[in-house]
Design a protein around this motif. Structure first.
Motif: not given
Length: 177
Positions: A2-3, A92-93, A96-97
């Motif tokens: 998980s993140a 977090t998503e 990471r983006r």
């Protein structure tokens, strides 16, 4: 993973080397390189690592020639080469983006916070991009130092503006060869 996963008892192995940025701590988990932290002292770098990975067992590498360590130190010298190690990106998503987008900025180039925000699909997200840069555990490997203000001037850098300038100058000199 998980993140935000930092399991109690997770083993993170680390080594410290020196380069034009000063001391650099490189840490590795079971999933890849999880931290590259420039600083002034081993003690300060270990405190930073412990704060970023609470609950983990920090273990100094018994082997002075770990492949992951050598690969990262070589990349610090010349970031034009492809990095040959796995990265353990924890965030977090959105973070990471942003970090993946930063990794597409070529060595010797720069992008503004606004440009990065547009590329990740949040045109008004310059401040959020700056926050993602500040949360980066992987100095140089995730090149947040290549992000500047819209007018091209330098802005804050988690590891100091003088290191950001040194990184940009070093990469520019490599590009000019």
């Amino acid at each position: 993973m998980s993140a935000q996963h930092v399991g109690s008892g997770e083993i993170i192995t680390w080594q410290v080397g020196n380069c034009y940025l000063g001391s650099v701590l490189v840490a590795h988990s079971d999933h890849g390189v999880c931290a590259v932290l420039p600083g002034d002292s081993t003690e300060g770098l270990l405190a930073d690592l412990a704060g970023r990975f609470p609950g983990a067992q920090l273990q100094h590498s018994e082997t002075s020639s770990e492949d992951w360590f050598s690969e990262v130190m070589d990349y610090l010298v010349d970031s034009r080469h492809t990095l040959g190690v796995d990265l353990d990106l924890r965030g977090t998503e959105f973070q990471r983006r942003v970090w993946q987008t930063l990794r597409t900025i070529p060595s010797g180039s720069r992008a503004s916070y606004a440009e990065v925000a547009r590329k990740v699909g949040v045109p008004s997200g310059s401040r959020a991009v700056a926050g993602a840069c500040a949360a980066n555990h992987l100095a140089v490997l995730v090149p947040c130092h290549r992000v500047v203000r819209s007018d091209g001037s330098l802005s804050g850098y988690r590891w100091g503006e003088s290191r950001k300038r040194a990184l940009l100058n070093h990469e520019q000199a490599l590009s000019d060869r």
